[in-house]
Write an enzyme that holds these catalytic residues in place. Structure first.
Site, PDB file in Angstrom:
ATOM      1  N   ASP A 190       6.051  -9.832   2.477  1.00  0.00           N
ATOM      2  CA  ASP A 190       4.812  -9.261   1.955  1.00  0.00           C
ATOM      3  C   ASP A 190       5.089  -8.407   0.726  1.00  0.00           C
ATOM      4  O   ASP A 190       5.634  -7.315   0.820  1.00  0.00           O
ATOM      5  CB  ASP A 190       4.150  -8.405   3.042  1.00  0.00           C
ATOM      6  CG  ASP A 190       2.785  -7.888   2.620  1.00  0.00           C
ATOM      7  OD1 ASP A 190       2.286  -8.287   1.553  1.00  0.00           O
ATOM      8  OD2 ASP A 190       2.197  -7.089   3.368  1.00  0.00           O
TER       9      ASP A 190
ATOM     10  N   HIS B  94       6.482  -1.669  -1.363  1.00  0.00           N
ATOM     11  CA  HIS B  94       5.384  -2.395  -1.988  1.00  0.00           C
ATOM     12  C   HIS B  94       3.995  -1.807  -1.773  1.00  0.00           C
ATOM     13  O   HIS B  94       3.027  -2.316  -2.338  1.00  0.00           O
ATOM     14  CB  HIS B  94       5.393  -3.862  -1.537  1.00  0.00           C
ATOM     15  CG  HIS B  94       4.760  -4.092  -0.198  1.00  0.00           C
ATOM     16  ND1 HIS B  94       5.441  -3.937   0.969  1.00  0.00           N
ATOM     17  CD2 HIS B  94       3.509  -4.479   0.143  1.00  0.00           C
ATOM     18  CE1 HIS B  94       4.645  -4.234   1.974  1.00  0.00           C
ATOM     19  NE2 HIS B  94       3.465  -4.553   1.516  1.00  0.00           N
TER      20      HIS B  94
END
Length: 716
Positions: free
Chosen positions: A37, A243
């Site tokens: 992800d 992230h």
């Protein structure tokens, strides 16, 4: 980690520290990069992976693309240098499946590489937020191991899966070249702009500190390389590159924690920098002020000398206190200096022939030197931009440059993450003046203008536009007070250039993207990621936009836009509210951007020369490293990770133009041995021989965009 925003060196440090951890804790070296992800994947990642001992990659996020279905699930991903890694994109379109029959069936139906590979990965468990698999999931998958009419399910490991694929005929696999662009979440290039600014600044702080500490450790017996402190600072920066932190898509508490980490890095940087000896001079009662250049080429430019910030009167604004200096409108003493690459010089202002001037002519205010000239209207918009002696205007004849524009920014799904293509239909120029353009400095070393604009009752822009003597670019120092609700601020430069593509700076190289909407793949990239610069060029002529802390760009037809600020309201309702400072610059050029030196100019903007007061009388200049080919960038100078090698340094270089090249790397320090190594600082066995040539020169040959690390032992 985020796959777009970190620098190339930060990517390498992520792998370096990760591999060290697995080696120390489990006595293994990872062969897989497992990143289910993140919000897109840099085109330089395949080479960075391979130089860190990794040749396999798995991700899931590409299934989230909004416009186009990615055409492969098992394929070879090729980076901009030609490096390839075996890549798998699990066809279940989820990293948290629960082991249901329909999920297994969907996995097989979706799989696009039947006939090329017979296996795929099924990712199960509560994967977004943690907790992992449940007992029920394991029981369901156990029952599915061998059921007639269903695909066989087998518990496995990443190594076993990739090994089984490699045992098949991988020559049948398709190849994807360049970046893996995620057609969603492209608002994260801009959200929480302060985090982006801290990230860029801290990356360059560590670049400077590692180089200066390395030289000091080699040349001063009483100085110890601050290895532990540097490791801790790097890990703080790398933690923030997770992230959902650096992209700005976290809750407010995360933002505040991240800022504290960055502030701690800044504090340690200042402390450790103050401990660096800088020069070879012995301590004495006297002191000298030197100028440091922490980049690999000679730099000529204007630098502000420390004068305790005294204010300047109107009379002093238009004159200088000597033939070689200028007091600017902010009370700074400016001087023109030349400093060799990776070196320093004592302050000795030099005569400058290509002076800069500011003047008013008719309704326009002009900035001009013997390289470039630009005209601005009362709103600060650039109406003309010329190279010296060339009547071609780099700006469009119909529209003006440095035009601030604001867009409605209401995405379909997630505020902080997304910006939708329809926001482009809501463009509104920012044109209400609070203060029309006025001249701040008339020259001769720096000429500048100032103006301010009103965005709304709560938000406004203040900008100083400047041109230095002998500078090829116009600089825009900008302060924005920002209190908007779901708005997107950009600055645009409509050019007179005809091109089908634009180029963007990425980690250790650059990437071309189209600037048209011919296909759905083209139109999906209405907002893209770049680092220090973007350039639009036709044959023989072009224009570059550089910045010191921004990552979002868009280019359509001949209009190049830099994304500045967003104002999402979820998950952090206060995201980006407050005062922001940033700098961008515009550089017209003849020839290609490579030949014109755009890459070096962008580095110069991000990593300015700085003054330091040192003990002892410094009488000579010094340069520690030199590269004789402008294609090749010496990016990193650091001590070897092996603490037993106290005279061994790692130098990391890359080819920046996108072509083959040769260079000779020289050092003023005596080279004993030099060897090629990977980014994990392991000697590459097939080039285990010394690469040092005559008198310690190091001769290197590069492929396009190749990254080369050299382990150099000095005879000190």
């Amino acid at each position: 980690m985020d796959g777009n925003l970190p620098s190339g060196e930060a990517f390498i440090r992520q792998f370096l520290y990760g591999q060290k951890f697995f080696k120390e804790e489990f006595n293994v070296q990872c062969k897989e990069f497992w990143l289910p992800d993140t919000f897109g994947y840099s085109a330089q990642l395949p080479q960075i992976m391979k130089t860190c001992g990794i040749n396999r990659f798995l991700t899931q996020k590409l299934s989230w693309s909004l416009f186009n279905k990615f055409p492969h699930h098992t394929f070879m991903w090729e980076g901009i240098d030609g490096s390839r890694v075996l890549t798998h994109f699990p066809p279940g379109d989820s990293y948290e499946m629960k082991g249901h029959v329909e999920e297994v069936v969907r996995t097989i139906k979706n799989y696009k590489d039947k006939g090329r590979s017979s296996k795929s990965v099924f990712l199960f468990g509560y994967g977004d937020g943690g907790n992992g698999p449940s007992e029920e999931m394991l029981q369901r998958l156990k029952r599915l191991e061998d059921v007639n009419g269903l695909p066989r399910v087998e518990m496995s490991t990443p190594d076993k899966y990739f090994t089984s694929v490699e045992q098949e005929d991988i020559s049948k696999l398709c190849r994807w070249r360049g970046e893996l662009y995620l057609e969603l979440h492209n608002g994260t290039y801009t959200t929480h702009a302060k985090l982006k600014r801290y990230n860029r600044k801290c990356e360059f702080m560590l670049h400077n500190l590692e180089y200066l500490a390395t030289i000091s450790a080699l040349t001063h017996k009483g100085y110890s390389y601050p290895r532990d402190e540097l490791d801790h600072m790097w890990k703080q920066i790398l933690l923030n590159q997770f992230h959902d932190v650096l992209p700005g898509s976290s809750i407010g508490l995360v933002f505040h924690d991240a800022v504290e980490l960055y502030k701690d890095v800044e504090k340690k940087y200042k402390k450790l920098l103050a401990e660096v000896p800088f020069t070879k001079e012995k301590k004495s009662d006297s002191s000298s002020t030197i100028i440091n250049n922490t980049l690999g080429w000679e730099r000529k430019g204007i630098i502000a000398l420390d004068n305790q910030g005294q204010s300047a009167s109107k009379k002093r604004r238009v004159s200088t206190d000597s033939d070689l200096t200028q007091i600017d409108s902010f009370g700074q003493t400016l001087a023109f200096m030349e400093v060799a690459g990776y070196g320093y010089t004592v302050i000795k202002p030099k005569a400058c022939q290509l002076h800069a001037h500011a003047f008013k002519k008719g309704q326009l205010h002009w900035l001009k030197n013997k390289i470039v000239s630009a005209a601005f209207d009362y709103e600060g918009r650039m109406t003309q931009l010329h190279l010296h002696g060339d009547d071609r205007n780099a700006m469009s004849k119909d529209y003006h440059g440095n035009q601030f524009v604001i867009f409605d920014d209401i995405p379909l799904f997630w505020d902080a993450w997304d910006v939708m293509d329809y926001h482009l239909e809501t463009r509104k120029p920012v044109s209400e003046k609070l203060q029309h353009v006025k001249i701040l400095d008339e020259g001769p070393l720096r000429a500048s203008l100032e103006f301010s604009l009103k965005i709304s009752d709560k938000s406004y822009i203040k900008q100083v536009i400047s041109l230095d003597a002998e500078s090829p670019n116009i600089r825009f120092d900008t302060e924005v007070t920002w209190h908007e609700n779901r708005k997107f601020l950009k600055v645009e430069f409509p050019t007179s250039i005809h091109s089908m593509q634009a180029s963007y700076d990425i980690q250790y190289g650059h990437l071309q993207r189209t600037n048209h909407n011919n296909t759905s793949w083209d139109s999906a990239q209405f907002e893209v990621c770049g680092h220090k610069w973007a350039d639009i060029s036709e044959h023989g002529y072009g224009l570059a936009v550089m910045n010191d802390c921004k990552y979002g760009y868009s280019c359509f037809d001949n209009v190049l836009r830099l994304s500045l600020l967003r104002s999402p309201k979820a998950p952090d309702e206060k995201a980006d509210m407050g005062v922001h400072q940033f700098t961008y610059a515009v550089m017209p050029h003849k020839g290609s951007f490579q030949e014109a030196g755009v890459i070096q100019q962008a580095y110069d903007l991000n990593c300015p020369m700085f003054t330091t007061e040192v003990q002892g009388e410094v009488t000579e200049s010094q340069s520690y490293f030199k590269v004789d080919n402008a294609q090749i960038i010496l990016e990193t100078v650091k001590m070897c990770e092996d603490q037993t090698k106290d005279k061994t340094v790692v130098l990391r270089l890359y080819e920046s133009h996108g072509g083959k090249g040769k260079t000779v790397l020289t050092s003023s320090l005596p080279v004993k041995t030099a060897h090629r190594c990977n980014a994990l600082e392991e000697i590459i066995e097939d080039t285990h021989k010394s690469v040092a040539g005559i008198e310690g020169d190091i001769h290197l040959t590069f492929q396009p965009f190749e990254i080369i690390s050299i382990m150099v032992e000095f005879n000190l």
